[in-house]
Design a protein around this motif. Structure first.
Motif, mmCIF file in Angstrom:
data_model
loop_
_atom_site.group_PDB
_atom_site.id
_atom_site.type_symbol
_atom_site.label_atom_id
_atom_site.label_comp_id
_atom_site.label_asym_id
_atom_site.label_seq_id
_atom_site.Cartn_x
_atom_site.Cartn_y
_atom_site.Cartn_z
ATOM 1 N N ILE A 135 -61.900 28.749 -58.353
ATOM 2 C CA ILE A 135 -60.425 29.194 -59.002
ATOM 3 C C ILE A 135 -59.360 29.699 -57.982
ATOM 4 N N ILE A 136 -59.793 30.677 -57.221
ATOM 5 C CA ILE A 136 -58.765 31.343 -56.415
ATOM 6 C C ILE A 136 -58.310 30.655 -55.072
ATOM 7 N N ASN A 137 -59.434 29.991 -54.430
ATOM 8 C CA ASN A 137 -59.000 29.433 -53.249
ATOM 9 C C ASN A 137 -60.313 28.476 -52.928
ATOM 10 N N LYS A 138 -59.932 27.062 -52.935
ATOM 11 C CA LYS A 138 -61.333 26.101 -52.751
ATOM 12 C C LYS A 138 -61.594 26.087 -51.313
ATOM 13 N N ASN A 139 -60.508 26.299 -50.518
ATOM 14 C CA ASN A 139 -61.019 26.329 -49.024
ATOM 15 C C ASN A 139 -61.931 27.468 -48.719
ATOM 16 N N ILE A 140 -61.903 28.390 -49.371
ATOM 17 C CA ILE A 140 -62.729 29.506 -48.950
ATOM 18 C C ILE A 140 -64.262 29.108 -49.680
ATOM 19 N N PHE A 141 -64.170 28.381 -50.719
ATOM 20 C CA PHE A 141 -65.407 27.946 -51.152
ATOM 21 C C PHE A 141 -66.222 26.844 -50.144
ATOM 22 N N LEU A 142 -65.480 25.928 -49.650
ATOM 23 C CA LEU A 142 -65.969 25.176 -48.673
ATOM 24 C C LEU A 142 -66.192 25.808 -47.340
ATOM 25 N N LEU A 143 -65.554 26.778 -46.890
ATOM 26 C CA LEU A 143 -66.081 27.628 -45.706
ATOM 27 C C LEU A 143 -67.287 28.275 -46.087
ATOM 28 N N SER A 192 -66.493 30.834 -36.864
ATOM 29 C CA SER A 192 -65.168 31.845 -36.504
ATOM 30 C C SER A 192 -64.094 30.786 -36.220
ATOM 31 N N PHE A 193 -64.478 29.781 -35.554
ATOM 32 C CA PHE A 193 -63.553 28.660 -34.944
ATOM 33 C C PHE A 193 -62.852 27.910 -36.414
ATOM 34 N N VAL A 194 -63.766 27.548 -37.394
ATOM 35 C CA VAL A 194 -63.144 26.936 -38.354
ATOM 36 C C VAL A 194 -62.283 28.217 -39.492
ATOM 37 N N SER A 195 -63.152 29.114 -39.634
ATOM 38 C CA SER A 195 -62.201 30.185 -40.443
ATOM 39 C C SER A 195 -61.218 30.712 -39.843
ATOM 40 N N SER A 196 -60.857 30.685 -38.369
ATOM 41 C CA SER A 196 -59.656 31.127 -37.944
ATOM 42 C C SER A 196 -58.625 30.270 -38.124
ATOM 43 N N MET A 197 -58.752 28.976 -38.825
ATOM 44 C CA MET A 197 -57.595 28.206 -38.985
ATOM 45 C C MET A 197 -57.431 28.266 -40.666
ATOM 46 N N LEU A 198 -58.107 28.963 -41.460
ATOM 47 C CA LEU A 198 -57.772 29.123 -42.766
ATOM 48 C C LEU A 198 -57.391 30.627 -43.098
ATOM 49 N N SER A 253 -77.263 30.288 -50.209
ATOM 50 C CA SER A 253 -75.601 30.323 -50.709
ATOM 51 C C SER A 253 -75.622 31.554 -52.032
ATOM 52 N N LEU A 254 -76.755 31.550 -52.858
ATOM 53 C CA LEU A 254 -76.678 32.409 -54.118
ATOM 54 C C LEU A 254 -75.830 33.809 -53.602
ATOM 55 N N VAL A 255 -76.589 34.554 -52.576
ATOM 56 C CA VAL A 255 -76.475 35.635 -52.324
ATOM 57 C C VAL A 255 -74.939 35.705 -51.595
ATOM 58 N N THR A 256 -74.776 34.477 -50.453
ATOM 59 C CA THR A 256 -73.477 34.579 -49.794
ATOM 60 C C THR A 256 -72.251 34.430 -50.342
ATOM 61 N N PHE A 257 -72.339 33.701 -51.436
ATOM 62 C CA PHE A 257 -70.993 33.347 -52.383
ATOM 63 C C PHE A 257 -70.633 34.772 -52.955
ATOM 64 N N MET A 258 -71.557 35.692 -53.429
ATOM 65 C CA MET A 258 -71.201 36.755 -53.992
ATOM 66 C C MET A 258 -70.585 37.683 -53.049
ATOM 67 N N PHE A 259 -71.101 37.720 -51.835
ATOM 68 C CA PHE A 259 -70.978 38.729 -50.701
ATOM 69 C C PHE A 259 -69.397 38.271 -50.178
ATOM 70 N N GLY A 260 -69.274 36.704 -50.077
ATOM 71 C CA GLY A 260 -68.238 36.358 -49.588
ATOM 72 C C GLY A 260 -66.857 36.329 -50.424
ATOM 73 N N TYR A 261 -67.212 36.549 -51.634
ATOM 74 C CA TYR A 261 -66.005 36.923 -52.637
ATOM 75 C C TYR A 261 -65.409 38.446 -52.081
ATOM 76 N N PHE A 262 -66.248 39.306 -52.012
ATOM 77 C CA PHE A 262 -65.805 40.550 -51.637
ATOM 78 C C PHE A 262 -65.144 40.723 -50.255
ATOM 79 N N ILE A 263 -65.683 39.904 -49.511
ATOM 80 C CA ILE A 263 -65.081 39.819 -48.228
ATOM 81 C C ILE A 263 -63.723 39.153 -47.906
ATOM 82 N N PHE A 264 -63.555 38.099 -48.902
ATOM 83 C CA PHE A 264 -62.374 37.256 -48.614
ATOM 84 C C PHE A 264 -61.222 38.043 -49.720
#
Length: 270
Positions: A135-143, A192-198, A253-264
């Motif tokens: 809902i917030i950012n689909k690019n972050i979902f893909l990343l 790092s290369f991909v995420s630096s563009m987002l 992915s299950l752990v990483t998505f939760m962790f990624g939410y807080f990071i981003f």
């Protein structure tokens, strides 16, 4: 043999994820249905020692709970009602409860009801965070999805080609230290290369959060391997013939998505 297995692994991921990703990213109704179905399947596979009808009911309960972000966003046109410290504390408690109940070997110390409740809550909370990211950012979902996929595939390939020292023999004999380190390095470089563009931030911050994400992916993979080892099963399910169930494909992915939410969204404030 290694390259053949790797190609099969990547091909299965592409064939499974490509249509789901396309339709989820470009169709909100389909995203709604995918999150609902995913939550149901995760809980269905996590529930053990229950008959099929009970597992379906538990899965449906989790699916309904996971719809909370979509419902709130549709009603209030915002999900800020969810993004608060109370919800985050509940998240931490649910995750700790789930793993504390399922990681130890002596799971008979707690009741079946408690274990099932923990599984329902865990499946629901993971799906809620994936929905929030969509809902917030689909690019972050893909990343995040890209990072976990690269981590899994590169660790497997490097481990098979160069691995000599087992990473966690009692949990997952096939994983090696060389594979884990190689997967971490390769994922950080590509991520790092991909995420630096987002995400516009410093190089050090970019490397740091990519390291955190790939470590969470590998830890998540090991945690679910430990649960399978405790249950004396090879796969959580049979959804994908020859590749196990849904959790077997997305465990990291299950752990990483939760962790990624807080990071981003809480640290970097994308």
């Amino acid at each position: 043999m290694v390259l053949s297995n790797l190609r099969l692994r990547i091909l299965s991921i592409v064939c499974i994820l490509s249509p789901i990703l396309f339709l989820t990213l470009y169709n909100d109704i389909f995203a709604f249905l995918i999150i609902f179905s995913m939550s149901c399947l995760i809980v269905y596979e996590l529930i053990s020692n229950q008959n099929k009808n009970q597992k379906i009911i538990y899965g449906l309960i989790a699916g309904i709970i996971s719809m909370l972000p979509f419902i709130i966003n549709a009603y209030y046109n915002s999900i800020s009602n969810i993004q608060n410290n109370t919800f985050y504390i509940i998240t931490i408690l649910i995750v700790l409860l789930f793993f504390c109940l399922h990681i130890p070997r002596k799971t008979n110390l707690t009741s079946t009801f408690t274990n099932n409740l923990a599984s329902i809550l865990f499946g629901s909370i993971v799906s809620i965070y994936i929905a929030l990211i969509l809902i917030i950012n689909k690019n972050i979902f893909l990343l995040i999805l890209m990072i976990t996929t690269i981590s899994d595939s590169s660790s497997f390939a490097i481990g098979k080609m160069f691995g000599k020292n087992q990473l966690a023999k009692s949990i997952s004999p096939g994983k090696t230290i060389e594979g884990a380190i190689g997967g971490i390095i390769l994922t950080i470089i590509i991520g790092s290369f991909v995420s630096s563009m987002l995400v516009k931030t410093t190089i050090l911050t970019t490397i740091t959060y990519n390291l955190a994400l790939v470590l969470s992916a590998q830890i998540g993979d090991l945690l679910f391997s430990k649960i399978k080892r405790n249950r004396n099963i090879k796969d959580f399910g049979k959804l994908f013939p020859g590749h196990g169930g849904l959790i077997d494909r997305v465990d990291s992915s299950l752990v990483t998505f939760m962790f990624g939410y807080f990071i981003f969204f809480e640290w970097i404030k994308v």
